[in-house]
Design a protein around this motif. Structure first.
Motif, PDB file in Angstrom:
ATOM      1  N   GLN A  87       0.837  -1.186   0.000  1.00 50.80           N
ATOM      2  CA  GLN A  87       0.000   0.000   0.000  1.00 50.80           C
ATOM      3  C   GLN A  87       0.880   1.246   0.000  1.00 50.80           C
ATOM      4  O   GLN A  87       2.025   1.206   0.445  1.00 50.80           O
ATOM      5  N   PRO A  88       0.345   2.369  -0.498  1.00 50.53           N
ATOM      6  CA  PRO A  88       1.151   3.588  -0.581  1.00 50.53           C
ATOM      7  C   PRO A  88       1.367   4.277   0.759  1.00 50.53           C
ATOM      8  O   PRO A  88       2.299   5.055   0.909  1.00 50.53           O
ATOM      9  N   ALA A  89       0.510   3.992   1.741  1.00 51.89           N
ATOM     10  CA  ALA A  89       0.622   4.573   3.083  1.00 51.89           C
ATOM     11  C   ALA A  89       0.025   3.576   4.071  1.00 51.89           C
ATOM     12  O   ALA A  89      -0.816   2.758   3.694  1.00 51.89           O
ATOM     13  N   PRO A  90       0.436   3.632   5.334  1.00 45.77           N
ATOM     14  CA  PRO A  90      -0.053   2.656   6.315  1.00 45.77           C
ATOM     15  C   PRO A  90      -1.577   2.597   6.452  1.00 45.77           C
ATOM     16  O   PRO A  90      -2.136   1.537   6.704  1.00 45.77           O
ATOM     17  N   ASP A  91      -2.254   3.715   6.239  1.00 45.11           N
ATOM     18  CA  ASP A  91      -3.712   3.735   6.381  1.00 45.11           C
ATOM     19  C   ASP A  91      -4.450   3.601   5.045  1.00 45.11           C
ATOM     20  O   ASP A  91      -5.678   3.667   5.005  1.00 45.11           O
ATOM     21  N   ALA A  92      -3.726   3.379   3.966  1.00 46.21           N
ATOM     22  CA  ALA A  92      -4.320   3.264   2.631  1.00 46.21           C
ATOM     23  C   ALA A  92      -4.641   1.805   2.312  1.00 46.21           C
ATOM     24  O   ALA A  92      -4.041   0.890   2.878  1.00 46.21           O
ATOM     25  N   PRO A  93      -5.584   1.578   1.388  1.00 48.12           N
ATOM     26  CA  PRO A  93      -5.878   0.198   0.989  1.00 48.12           C
ATOM     27  C   PRO A  93      -4.721  -0.380   0.173  1.00 48.12           C
ATOM     28  O   PRO A  93      -3.907   0.354  -0.385  1.00 48.12           O
ATOM     29  N   TYR A  94      -4.675  -1.725   0.099  1.00 42.32           N
ATOM     30  CA  TYR A  94      -3.657  -2.404  -0.697  1.00 42.32           C
ATOM     31  C   TYR A  94      -3.824  -2.043  -2.175  1.00 42.32           C
ATOM     32  O   TYR A  94      -4.939  -1.808  -2.642  1.00 42.32           O
ATOM     33  N   PHE A  95      -2.703  -2.015  -2.904  1.00 39.77           N
ATOM     34  CA  PHE A  95      -2.764  -1.796  -4.342  1.00 39.77           C
ATOM     35  C   PHE A  95      -3.572  -2.912  -5.000  1.00 39.77           C
ATOM     36  O   PHE A  95      -4.406  -2.650  -5.855  1.00 39.77           O
ATOM     37  N   VAL A  96      -3.256  -4.166  -4.636  1.00 36.58           N
ATOM     38  CA  VAL A  96      -3.952  -5.330  -5.197  1.00 36.58           C
ATOM     39  C   VAL A  96      -4.159  -6.384  -4.112  1.00 36.58           C
ATOM     40  O   VAL A  96      -3.415  -6.437  -3.134  1.00 36.58           O
ATOM     41  N   ASN A  97      -5.173  -7.209  -4.319  1.00 40.60           N
ATOM     42  CA  ASN A  97      -5.452  -8.345  -3.443  1.00 40.60           C
ATOM     43  C   ASN A  97      -5.590  -9.587  -4.297  1.00 40.60           C
ATOM     44  O   ASN A  97      -5.777  -9.497  -5.526  1.00 40.60           O
ATOM     45  N   GLU A  98      -5.527 -10.743  -3.677  1.00 40.63           N
ATOM     46  CA  GLU A  98      -5.716 -11.996  -4.408  1.00 40.63           C
ATOM     47  C   GLU A  98      -7.080 -11.987  -5.064  1.00 40.63           C
ATOM     48  O   GLU A  98      -8.072 -11.577  -4.461  1.00 40.63           O
ATOM     49  N   GLY A  99      -7.110 -12.381  -6.328  1.00 37.26           N
ATOM     50  CA  GLY A  99      -8.354 -12.402  -7.090  1.00 37.26           C
ATOM     51  C   GLY A  99      -8.596 -11.148  -7.909  1.00 37.26           C
ATOM     52  O   GLY A  99      -9.456 -11.128  -8.781  1.00 37.26           O
ATOM     53  N   ASP A 100      -7.834 -10.071  -7.655  1.00 38.63           N
ATOM     54  CA  ASP A 100      -8.006  -8.827  -8.405  1.00 38.63           C
ATOM     55  C   ASP A 100      -7.497  -8.977  -9.829  1.00 38.63           C
ATOM     56  O   ASP A 100      -6.484  -9.647 -10.083  1.00 38.63           O
ATOM     57  N   ARG A 101      -8.194  -8.341 -10.766  1.00 40.60           N
ATOM     58  CA  ARG A 101      -7.710  -8.238 -12.145  1.00 40.60           C
ATOM     59  C   ARG A 101      -6.951  -6.930 -12.258  1.00 40.60           C
ATOM     60  O   ARG A 101      -7.419  -5.893 -11.797  1.00 40.60           O
ATOM     61  N   VAL A 102      -5.786  -6.988 -12.868  1.00 49.61           N
ATOM     62  CA  VAL A 102      -4.880  -5.851 -12.937  1.00 49.61           C
ATOM     63  C   VAL A 102      -4.613  -5.523 -14.403  1.00 49.61           C
ATOM     64  O   VAL A 102      -4.418  -6.418 -15.220  1.00 49.61           O
ATOM     65  N   SER A 103      -4.595  -4.248 -14.721  1.00 51.49           N
ATOM     66  CA  SER A 103      -4.299  -3.795 -16.074  1.00 51.49           C
ATOM     67  C   SER A 103      -2.811  -3.504 -16.217  1.00 51.49           C
ATOM     68  O   SER A 103      -2.147  -3.108 -15.250  1.00 51.49           O
ATOM     69  N   LYS A 104      -2.315  -3.676 -17.423  1.00 48.73           N
ATOM     70  CA  LYS A 104      -0.913  -3.360 -17.709  1.00 48.73           C
ATOM     71  C   LYS A 104      -0.641  -1.924 -17.290  1.00 48.73           C
ATOM     72  O   LYS A 104      -1.417  -1.020 -17.570  1.00 48.73           O
ATOM     73  N   GLY A 105       0.455  -1.699 -16.558  1.00 54.53           N
ATOM     74  CA  GLY A 105       0.834  -0.371 -16.107  1.00 54.53           C
ATOM     75  C   GLY A 105       0.282   0.003 -14.744  1.00 54.53           C
ATOM     76  O   GLY A 105       0.680   1.017 -14.180  1.00 54.53           O
ATOM     77  N   GLN A 106      -0.613  -0.811 -14.199  1.00 58.99           N
ATOM     78  CA  GLN A 106      -1.186  -0.538 -12.879  1.00 58.99           C
ATOM     79  C   GLN A 106      -0.167  -0.872 -11.795  1.00 58.99           C
ATOM     80  O   GLN A 106       0.516  -1.881 -11.855  1.00 58.99           O
ATOM     81  N   THR A 107      -0.057  -0.031 -10.792  1.00 58.03           N
ATOM     82  CA  THR A 107       0.858  -0.271  -9.678  1.00 58.03           C
ATOM     83  C   THR A 107       0.361  -1.458  -8.864  1.00 58.03           C
ATOM     84  O   THR A 107      -0.814  -1.514  -8.496  1.00 58.03           O
TER      85      THR A 107
END
Length: 151
Positions: A87-107
């Motif tokens: 995650q970008p900060a301790p109180d921020a949500p995770y960038f990705v989780n298991e099962g998430d679909r991610v696009s090319k270029g996504q952090t």
């Protein structure tokens, strides 16, 4: 790529008055972009994409995916040594989780190296099958971070 080479490259890049650096080798490709810089879509292209001003350097390393034997998936490995953050900060949500679909270029995560926050971006559209590293863990070069499946 050799981790010492990447460390030296990142350190020199930060010292210089250049905003963007891209190159390819047999082991993969590297793209460094300073915060607030304007990224080019392709080498020699006149089209530019503005980048949000942050204190982070974006590191995109192609060739990081490796086929997992018998699983039909691929591993996304650490291109550098550093602390792995989901995650970008301790109180921020995770960038990705298991099962998430991610696009090319996504952090997908941040690797902190030499006090620089380096965003690791997806090199292709994929689904996160498994997160292999705990948040805040120090990882070595080539440590598997995610198991992914191309979509």
């Amino acid at each position: 790529m050799d981790k010492e080479f990447l460390y030296d490259l990142m350190a020199e890049f930060e010292k210089r008055d250049i905003q963007e650096l891209s190159f390819e080798t047999e082991q993969g490709s590297v793209h460094l972009l300073k915060a607030g810089a304007v990224a080019r879509e392709a080498a020699g292209s006149s089209a530019a994409v503005p980048v949000a001003a942050t204190s982070e350097t974006v590191v995109s390393v192609a060739g990081a995916g490796e086929t997992v034997a018998g699983a039909g998936g691929e591993l996304v490995k650490a291109p550098i040594v550093g602390n792995f953050y989901r995650q970008p900060a301790p109180d921020a949500p995770y960038f990705v989780n298991e099962g998430d679909r991610v696009s090319k270029g996504q952090t997908i995560c941040i690797l902190e190296a030499m006090k620089l926050m380096n965003e690791l971006e997806a090199e292709f559209d994929c689904e996160i099958v498994k997160v292999l590293v705990d948040n805040g863990t120090m990882v070595q070069f080539d440590t598997p971070l995610f198991e992914v499946k191309r979509v």
